[in-house]
Write a protein that holds these residues in place. Structure first.
Motif, short mmCIF file in Angstrom:
data_model
loop_
_atom_site.label_atom_id
_atom_site.label_comp_id
_atom_site.label_asym_id
_atom_site.label_seq_id
_atom_site.Cartn_x
_atom_site.Cartn_y
_atom_site.Cartn_z
N ILE A 76 0.83 -1.21 0.00
CA ILE A 76 0.00 0.00 0.00
C ILE A 76 0.87 1.26 0.00
O ILE A 76 0.55 2.24 -0.68
N ALA A 77 1.99 1.21 0.71
CA ALA A 77 2.90 2.36 0.79
C ALA A 77 3.72 2.54 -0.48
O ALA A 77 4.40 3.56 -0.62
N GLY A 78 3.69 1.58 -1.39
CA GLY A 78 4.46 1.68 -2.62
C GLY A 78 5.91 1.24 -2.49
O GLY A 78 6.75 1.63 -3.29
N LEU A 79 6.21 0.42 -1.50
CA LEU A 79 7.58 -0.04 -1.28
C LEU A 79 8.08 -0.95 -2.39
O LEU A 79 9.24 -0.88 -2.77
N PHE A 80 7.23 -1.79 -2.91
CA PHE A 80 7.68 -2.86 -3.79
C PHE A 80 7.79 -2.43 -5.26
O PHE A 80 6.89 -1.80 -5.80
N GLU A 81 8.89 -2.85 -5.86
CA GLU A 81 9.06 -2.70 -7.31
C GLU A 81 8.27 -3.79 -8.02
O GLU A 81 7.63 -3.54 -9.04
N THR A 82 8.35 -5.02 -7.46
CA THR A 82 7.60 -6.15 -8.02
C THR A 82 7.07 -7.02 -6.89
O THR A 82 7.68 -7.10 -5.82
N VAL A 83 5.94 -7.66 -7.15
CA VAL A 83 5.39 -8.68 -6.26
C VAL A 83 4.93 -9.84 -7.14
O VAL A 83 4.11 -9.66 -8.03
N ASP A 84 5.48 -10.99 -6.89
CA ASP A 84 5.10 -12.20 -7.61
C ASP A 84 4.40 -13.11 -6.61
O ASP A 84 4.98 -13.47 -5.58
N VAL A 85 3.14 -13.46 -6.88
CA VAL A 85 2.36 -14.35 -6.01
C VAL A 85 2.27 -15.69 -6.72
O VAL A 85 1.70 -15.80 -7.80
N ARG A 86 2.86 -16.72 -6.08
CA ARG A 86 2.94 -18.03 -6.71
C ARG A 86 2.48 -19.13 -5.77
O ARG A 86 2.82 -19.12 -4.58
N ALA A 87 1.74 -20.08 -6.30
CA ALA A 87 1.38 -21.28 -5.53
C ALA A 87 2.66 -22.01 -5.18
O ALA A 87 3.61 -22.05 -5.96
N TRP A 88 2.67 -22.58 -3.96
CA TRP A 88 3.90 -23.19 -3.46
C TRP A 88 3.57 -24.46 -2.69
O TRP A 88 2.58 -24.52 -1.96
N ASN A 89 4.41 -25.48 -2.83
CA ASN A 89 4.22 -26.75 -2.15
C ASN A 89 5.37 -26.96 -1.16
O ASN A 89 6.51 -27.11 -1.56
N TRP A 90 5.05 -26.96 0.13
CA TRP A 90 6.05 -27.16 1.18
C TRP A 90 6.34 -28.65 1.25
O TRP A 90 5.52 -29.44 1.68
N THR A 91 7.55 -29.06 0.85
CA THR A 91 7.89 -30.46 0.72
C THR A 91 8.81 -30.96 1.84
O THR A 91 8.58 -32.02 2.40
N VAL A 92 9.86 -30.21 2.16
CA VAL A 92 10.86 -30.67 3.12
C VAL A 92 10.76 -29.84 4.40
O VAL A 92 10.60 -28.62 4.35
N ASN A 93 10.86 -30.51 5.54
CA ASN A 93 10.81 -29.89 6.87
C ASN A 93 9.51 -29.15 7.16
O ASN A 93 9.48 -28.18 7.92
N LYS A 94 8.44 -29.61 6.58
CA LYS A 94 7.12 -29.02 6.85
C LYS A 94 6.72 -29.39 8.27
O LYS A 94 6.76 -30.55 8.65
N PRO A 95 6.32 -28.37 9.07
CA PRO A 95 5.89 -28.70 10.43
C PRO A 95 4.63 -29.56 10.41
O PRO A 95 3.85 -29.49 9.46
N GLU A 96 4.49 -30.32 11.44
CA GLU A 96 3.27 -31.15 11.56
C GLU A 96 2.06 -30.26 11.75
O GLU A 96 2.12 -29.24 12.42
N SER A 97 0.95 -30.65 11.16
CA SER A 97 -0.28 -29.86 11.29
C SER A 97 -0.90 -30.06 12.65
O SER A 97 -0.78 -31.04 13.28
#
Length: 97
Positions: A76-97
């Motif tokens: 909102i403040a205009g800090l970012f030059e770019t923002v990339d929003v990507r789906a991600w799959n946590w595979t290694v060292n994922k904490p237990e739910s």
């Protein structure tokens, strides 16, 4: 589903980041209270100063994740030059739910 926000600060915007940080942390804490955030933190430049952000959130879909990213006080403040929003799959060292 998890989504990663890969955010790059505009050049020379460190003071804007520092000025906006309290509101940004409040926003992150709100996401945490709503159990919507997995983790977050700044990227660092060669001098160890923040120059971007990585935020990983839980969202139902891309549109919800993009709306969340747009509500970041840094965005909102205009800090970012770019923002990339990507789906991600946590595979290694994922904490237990």
């Amino acid at each position: 589903m998890l989504f990663a926000f890969l955010c790059k600060d505009k050049p020379g915007a460190l003071q804007l980041r520092l000025d906006t940080r309290p509101a940004h942390l409040e926003w992150l804490n709100g996401l945490n209270a709503a159990q919507k955030i997995a983790f977050a933190g700044p990227f660092l430049d060669q001098d160890g100063k923040p120059d971007g952000s990585l935020v990983v959130v839980e969202a139902a879909n891309q549109a919800e994740a993009e709306a969340m990213a747009a509500n970041d006080p840094y965005a909102i403040a205009g800090l970012f030059e770019t923002v990339d929003v990507r789906a991600w799959n946590w595979t290694v060292n994922k904490p237990e739910s």
